[in-house]
Write a protein that holds these residues in place. Structure first.
Motif, PDB file in Angstrom:
ATOM      1  N   TYR A   1     -76.418 -71.593   3.913  1.00 25.96           N
ATOM      2  CA  TYR A   1     -76.741 -72.178   2.610  1.00 25.96           C
ATOM      3  C   TYR A   1     -77.709 -73.349   2.759  1.00 25.96           C
ATOM      4  CZ  TYR A   1     -72.713 -69.497   0.941  1.00 25.96           C
ATOM      5  OH  TYR A   1     -71.843 -68.484   0.643  1.00 25.96           O
ATOM      6  N   THR A   2     -77.503 -74.136   3.814  1.00 26.83           N
ATOM      7  CA  THR A   2     -78.397 -75.266   4.081  1.00 26.83           C
ATOM      8  C   THR A   2     -79.811 -74.775   4.366  1.00 26.83           C
ATOM      9  OG1 THR A   2     -76.567 -76.574   4.977  1.00 26.83           O
ATOM     10  CG2 THR A   2     -78.798 -77.263   5.567  1.00 26.83           C
TER      11      THR A   2
ATOM     12  N   SER B   1     -86.415 -73.619   0.552  1.00 16.98           N
ATOM     13  CA  SER B   1     -86.982 -73.664  -0.804  1.00 16.98           C
ATOM     14  C   SER B   1     -87.717 -74.973  -1.054  1.00 16.98           C
ATOM     15  CB  SER B   1     -85.871 -73.485  -1.840  1.00 16.98           C
ATOM     16  OG  SER B   1     -84.972 -74.584  -1.820  1.00 16.98           O
TER      17      SER B   1
ATOM     18  N   THR C   1     -81.527 -73.766   1.218  1.00 18.66           N
ATOM     19  CA  THR C   1     -81.899 -74.943   0.438  1.00 18.66           C
ATOM     20  C   THR C   1     -83.148 -75.611   1.001  1.00 18.66           C
ATOM     21  OG1 THR C   1     -79.592 -75.352  -0.163  1.00 18.66           O
ATOM     22  CG2 THR C   1     -81.115 -77.195  -0.376  1.00 18.66           C
TER      23      THR C   1
ATOM     24  N   THR D   1     -76.081 -78.755   1.737  1.00 19.61           N
ATOM     25  CA  THR D   1     -76.369 -77.491   1.046  1.00 19.61           C
ATOM     26  C   THR D   1     -76.882 -77.730  -0.370  1.00 19.61           C
ATOM     27  OG1 THR D   1     -74.113 -77.269   0.166  1.00 19.61           O
ATOM     28  CG2 THR D   1     -74.543 -76.348   2.352  1.00 19.61           C
ATOM     29  N   GLN D   2     -76.787 -78.963  -0.857  1.00 18.14           N
ATOM     30  CA  GLN D   2     -77.179 -79.270  -2.227  1.00 18.14           C
ATOM     31  C   GLN D   2     -78.605 -79.786  -2.282  1.00 18.14           C
ATOM     32  OE1 GLN D   2     -74.261 -81.953  -3.811  1.00 18.14           O
ATOM     33  NE2 GLN D   2     -72.571 -80.492  -3.597  1.00 18.14           N
ATOM     34  N   GLU D   3     -79.390 -79.200  -3.148  1.00 16.72           N
ATOM     35  CA  GLU D   3     -80.809 -79.533  -3.231  1.00 16.72           C
ATOM     36  C   GLU D   3     -81.040 -80.978  -3.639  1.00 16.72           C
ATOM     37  OE1 GLU D   3     -84.567 -77.973  -5.894  1.00 16.72           O
ATOM     38  OE2 GLU D   3     -83.235 -76.478  -4.999  1.00 16.72           O
ATOM     39  N   ASN D   4     -80.213 -81.494  -4.573  1.00 17.54           N
ATOM     40  CA  ASN D   4     -80.406 -82.874  -5.032  1.00 17.54           C
ATOM     41  C   ASN D   4     -80.097 -83.890  -3.939  1.00 17.54           C
ATOM     42  OD1 ASN D   4     -77.645 -82.256  -5.092  1.00 17.54           O
ATOM     43  ND2 ASN D   4     -77.236 -83.802  -6.645  1.00 17.54           N
TER      44      ASN D   4
ATOM     45  N   HIS E   1     -83.352 -83.260  -1.008  1.00 19.57           N
ATOM     46  CA  HIS E   1     -84.691 -83.710  -1.395  1.00 19.57           C
ATOM     47  C   HIS E   1     -84.897 -85.204  -1.138  1.00 19.57           C
ATOM     48  CE1 HIS E   1     -83.317 -85.752  -5.083  1.00 19.57           C
ATOM     49  NE2 HIS E   1     -84.534 -86.225  -5.167  1.00 19.57           N
TER      50      HIS E   1
END
Length: 388
Positions: free
Chosen positions: A210-211, A217, A214, A175-178, A181
């Motif tokens: 949420y995933t 985006s 992410t 779920t976290q963009e960092n 990516h």
């Protein structure tokens, strides 16, 4: 980029390379003026060659110092080389080992294109990868798993799947963009979202939503297929940007119902999907010539060619704009379009998913369709784009 370069220059390896380079240049200049400048036959490149050979303690002997100061310089270079070269070799080996360790831990950015990304993990994931292998999808591409599995579980999974260097890991919360990516999702061929095991069904679906937000985006145009634990959450996942969603057990219940009517249904599905051997269901794009035919002519030619049985026509996903929905001949539609243009609003409406026309009418034109789904014959699958 500049900050990374400055950081690298401060590293021990950079300092070691700088010292080694200065020693090479200094010893080359010294040897040239002490030994070679007078004979005029061997130039500065010869001096550089002597410095490299002496620093690495190879000692070919084709160039040797004859003067006392030249020999003193040679001793200094040889003694320095013993320490510098061994230290430099050790640093390079340590760097390679550390990078390999970071890769195994899933801490490195995966630089790929046309690969497959799987976000989250549950027992269905292994079957998904095996299906991708069986259907040939992983024949020329790689798969990247983004999850928070421990090292032992990742090693066990890599051993069980046996796909070698085509399997990559990125460790972290999907779920976290960092974290996401690092899997290079914008360059991916397709992205899968799996319901995270070990969570409550509703919590797992919340994480999948949420995933999806992410990944959408980071990769607005990549197809995303998701899995939900609760059927009522399918719409939420679609609104988050997922193209298609599946509920575990949804297909099973339908197939079991069909088996209750006749067990032959299950044998048919197993043969089509390759659950008991090679899959018979295949897909290929239509050639330009084939799009000029109608369904009946196309089907007959395909059967005569290799025994393949066409079953459905496909329209692949494409970008939709306001022009696709409005009629230019209608005054109201034209007025709506002008309002959008004058206000500076975008006229793109997103991406339309693929559509399938199963067993179409005989007189249906193939113009406007992109591909065909078919059952392969005994002679093998038809070649992509082949002219019938």
């Amino acid at each position: 980029m500049l900050s990374r370069l400055l950081t690298w220059f401060k590293s021990p390896l950079a300092k070691l390379l700088a010292i080694t380079s200065l020693l090479l240049v200094g010893s080359s200049v010294g040897f040239y003026y002490l030994e070679l400048v007078q004979d005029g036959e061997t130039g500065f490149l010869g001096a550089l060659w002597w410095a490299v050979v002496t620093l690495t303690t190879v000692g070919y002997g084709d160039l040797v110092p004859h003067s006392a100061w030249g020999r003193v310089l040679g001793v200094v270079v040889m003694i320095s080389g013993i320490g510098l070269v061994s230290t430099l070799t050790g640093n390079l080996a340590s760097l390679l080992v550390e990078r390999q360790a970071q890769k195994r831990k899933g801490l490195l950015t995966v630089k790929l294109s046309g690969h497959i990304v799987i976000l989250g993990w549950n027992p269905y994931g292994a079957d998904l990868i095996k299906t991708l292998l069986r259907t040939g999808v992983l024949r020329e591409t790689h798969v990247v798993l983004v999850n928070d599995l421990g090292q032992e579980l990742r090693d066990e999974l890599a051993y069980r799947l046996d796909v070698g260097e085509k399997l990559h890991f990125v460790r972290g919360n999907p779920t976290q963009e960092n974290v996401v990516h690092k899997a290079s999702p914008a360059q991916a061929r397709v992205v899968y979202i799996l319901s995270q095991s070990g969570l409550d069904a509703n919590d797992a679906d919340q994480q999948s939503i949420y995933t999806a937000l992410t990944i959408r985006s980071l990769a607005p145009k990549v197809p995303i297929y998701g899995q939900v634990s609760m059927a009522e959450n399918k719409e939420h996942l679609i609104r988050a940007g997922v193209n298609e969603t599946l509920v575990p057990g949804e297909m099973v219940s339908h197939i079991l119902g069909l088996m209750g009517a006749n067990p032959s249904y299950w044998s048919f599905f197993k043969s089509m999907l390759g659950l008991n051997g090679q899959a018979r269901l295949d897909f290929r794009p239509l050639s330009h010539e084939e799009r000029r035919l109608d369904w009946k002519t196309f089907a007959e030619r395909m059967r005569q060619r290799d025994g393949s049985l066409p079953m459905a026509l496909c329209q692949l996903s494409r970008e939709l704009s306001l022009d696709d929905l409005l009629d230019e001949s209608a005054a109201l539609d034209q007025f709506i379009k002008e309002l959008f243009e004058l206000s500076g609003q975008k006229t793109d409406l997103g991406r339309q998913g693929p559509s399938v026309q199963v067993n179409p009418a005989d007189d249906l034109s193939l113009d406007g369709y992109d591909a065909v789904l078919f059952l392969t014959g005994e002679g093998g699958a038809a070649k992509a784009g082949g002219v019938l």
